[in-house]
Scaffold this motif. Structure first.
Motif, PDB file in Angstrom:
ATOM      1  N   UNK A 109       0.832  -1.206   0.000  1.00 28.37           N
ATOM      2  CA  UNK A 109       0.000   0.000   0.000  1.00 28.37           C
ATOM      3  C   UNK A 109       0.865   1.254   0.000  1.00 28.37           C
ATOM      4  N   UNK A 110       0.468   2.236  -0.817  1.00 31.08           N
ATOM      5  CA  UNK A 110       1.164   3.522  -0.868  1.00 31.08           C
ATOM      6  C   UNK A 110       0.270   4.596  -0.272  1.00 31.08           C
ATOM      7  N   UNK A 111       0.751   5.305   0.746  1.00 32.04           N
ATOM      8  CA  UNK A 111      -0.080   6.325   1.400  1.00 32.04           C
ATOM      9  C   UNK A 111      -0.501   7.461   0.476  1.00 32.04           C
ATOM     10  N   UNK A 112       0.169   7.610  -0.662  1.00 30.16           N
ATOM     11  CA  UNK A 112      -0.236   8.672  -1.594  1.00 30.16           C
ATOM     12  C   UNK A 112      -1.623   8.436  -2.172  1.00 30.16           C
ATOM     13  N   UNK A 113      -2.080   7.185  -2.140  1.00 30.93           N
ATOM     14  CA  UNK A 113      -3.401   6.828  -2.655  1.00 30.93           C
ATOM     15  C   UNK A 113      -3.588   7.316  -4.089  1.00 30.93           C
ATOM     16  N   UNK A 118      -4.628   0.975  -4.344  1.00 33.22           N
ATOM     17  CA  UNK A 118      -4.436   1.496  -2.992  1.00 33.22           C
ATOM     18  C   UNK A 118      -5.768   1.864  -2.354  1.00 33.22           C
ATOM     19  N   UNK A 119      -6.659   2.464  -3.142  1.00 25.40           N
ATOM     20  CA  UNK A 119      -7.987   2.780  -2.620  1.00 25.40           C
ATOM     21  C   UNK A 119      -8.760   1.532  -2.239  1.00 25.40           C
ATOM     22  N   UNK A 120      -8.700   0.512  -3.092  1.00 29.07           N
ATOM     23  CA  UNK A 120      -9.388  -0.738  -2.791  1.00 29.07           C
ATOM     24  C   UNK A 120      -8.779  -1.431  -1.575  1.00 29.07           C
ATOM     25  N   UNK A 121      -7.456  -1.366  -1.460  1.00 35.18           N
ATOM     26  CA  UNK A 121      -6.790  -1.977  -0.307  1.00 35.18           C
ATOM     27  C   UNK A 121      -7.217  -1.296   0.988  1.00 35.18           C
ATOM     28  N   UNK A 122      -7.317   0.034   0.961  1.00 36.78           N
ATOM     29  CA  UNK A 122      -7.737   0.746   2.163  1.00 36.78           C
ATOM     30  C   UNK A 122      -9.172   0.393   2.537  1.00 36.78           C
ATOM     31  N   UNK A 123     -10.028   0.217   1.539  1.00 38.84           N
ATOM     32  CA  UNK A 123     -11.426  -0.109   1.808  1.00 38.84           C
ATOM     33  C   UNK A 123     -11.556  -1.491   2.436  1.00 38.84           C
TER      34      UNK A 123
END
Length: 315
Positions: A109-113, A118-123
Motif C-alpha cells: 500500500x502507498x499512502x499517496x493513494x 491502494x484505494x481498494x486496499x484501504x477499503x
C-alpha cells in the motif's frame, strides 16, 4: 553526541506515543458527542479515532501502539472502575488498526493513494476486514460481562463495525493527504475550491434537514471534488457530508425523522459508505490516470530526443 542521539530517540518515540494518545482521546470525545444508543449500548456512527490510529501507524510504524491503547483507555472514561469490559475494548481497538497496518504493508500500500489498488486496499484490508476484530471483541466482551443481552449482539456489533470502518474510510485518507496538500496558487482554482466547499456544506445541510429525500444530491458534488481536486478535495468533502448527516440523524431531522433507530442507522451508514467510496475510489482512479498520462508524455519526450539524435544532420 552519541549520548544525545540515544536519549533523543526514546524521547521522540515517547512524544509520538503521547501525541497519538491525546489525538485518539480528543477525537474520541468528539465522536461520543454524536453517539446513539443501540439496544442499551452506546455506539457512534463515525468513530474518528480509528482513522487516526491507522494513519499514525502508517506514518510512524507499529511502535506507537501503546498510544492507541492509552487513548482508548482514556476515551472510554472508566478509569476509576477499570474492569474486563474496558480491557476487551482496549485490546480490540488496538489490534484492529495494527492488523489493518500489517495487511496494507503486505500488499504494498502507498499512502499517496494515487492508484486504484491502494484505494481498494484501504477499503477492504484497512477498513472492512480488520474492523471486524474491534467490533467482535468489544461486543462479545459486553455480552460476557452481562452489560449486553445476547439477543442484542448483532445490532450492536453491526453498528460498532460500521462506525469503526467509517472512521478508516473517511478520516485516514484525509490525514494521509494533508501532509502533502497545498493550496491552489491559481486564483481561479482557489475560487473554485472555495465554491466547492460552500456548495457541499450548503447542499448537504439542506438535504439532511429537508423532509424530502434529497440525499442523492451530495454525490455530484463529491464527483466534482474528486475529478477536479483529487483526494485532497474529495476527502474533506466526504467527511463534511458524513458529519452533517450524522448530526441530522441523531436529531432525527429531515429524511431521518419518523423512522426506527435501525432504519436510521441503515440509511445513515449507507449514505456514509457510498460517500466515502465515491470520494476515495474515484479520486484514486483519476490520480492513477493522471500518472499514466504523465508517464506516456515522458516516454514520448524521451523517444523524441532519441529520434532527434539519430536523425541525419541536415546539409
Amino acid at each position: 553526541m552519541v549520548r544525545t542521539v540515544e536519549w533523543r530517540r526514546p524521547a521522540e518515540a515517547l512524544l509520538r506515543i503521547l501525541g497519538v494518545a491525546v489525538a485518539y482521546y480528543a477525537t474520541g470525545r468528539i465522536g461520543l458527542l454524536l453517539h446513539v444508543s443501540v439496544e442499551g449500548a452506546v455506539v457512534t456512527p463515525l468513530w474518528l479515532p480509528t482513522g487516526i490510529a491507522l494513519a499514525a501507524l502508517l506514518w510512524f510504524g507499529p511502535r506507537i501502539w501503546p498510544g492507541l491503547a492509552l487513548g482508548t483507555y482514556l476515551a472510554i472514561e472508566r478509569i476509576s472502575t477499570f474492569g474486563l469490559v474496558d480491557l476487551g475494548i482496549i485490546v480490540g481497538n488496538t489490534l484492529s488498526p495494527l492488523c489493518a497496518y500489517a495487511l496494507l504493508r503486505r500488499v504494498g500500500f502507498r499512502p499517496e493513494l494515487d492508484r486504484l489498488r491502494d484505494g481498494l486496499a484501504l477499503v477492504f484490508l484497512g477498513g472492512l476486514a480488520p474492523m471486524l476484530i474491534s467490533a467482535t471483541t468489544g461486543t462479545w466482551t459486553l455480552v460476557f460481562t452481562g452489560d449486553l443481552p445476547v439477543r442484542s449482539f448483532w445490532p450492536v456489533w453491526s453498528a460498532w463495525w460500521a462506525g469503526d470502518t467509517m472512521g478508516v474510510l473517511l478520516v485516514t485518507p484525509l490525514l494521509l493527504v494533508l501532509r502533502r496538500a497545498r493550496l491552489p496558487r491559481d486564483p481561479y482554482r482557489a475560487a473554485e475550491a472555495a465554491a466547492l466547499a460552500v456548495t457541499v456544506g450548503g447542499v448537504t445541510l439542506a438535504a439532511t434537514r429537508s423532509s424530502l429525500s434529497l440525499l442523492f444530491l451530495v454525490f455530484p458534488l463529491l464527483i466534482w471534488a474528486a475529478v477536479r481536486f483529487r483526494l485532497p478535495g474529495s476527502a474533506p468533502c466526504a467527511l463534511l457530508v458524513s458529519v452533517l448527516a450524522i448530526t441530522a440523524a441523531t436529531d432525527r431531522a429531515g429524511p431521518f425523522a419518523g423512522h426506527t433507530l435501525l432504519e436510521v442507522m441503515v440509511n445513515l451508514q449507507a449514505l456514509n459508505g457510498a460517500a466515502a467510496l465515491t470520494a476515495l475510489l474515484l479520486a484514486a482512479l483519476v490520480a492513477e490516470q493522471d500518472n499514466v498520462r504523465l508517464k506516456i508524455e515522458e516516454v514520448c519526450e524521451d523517444l523524441a530526443d532519441v529520434v532527434a539524435r539519430l536523425a541525419p544532420p541536415k546539409e
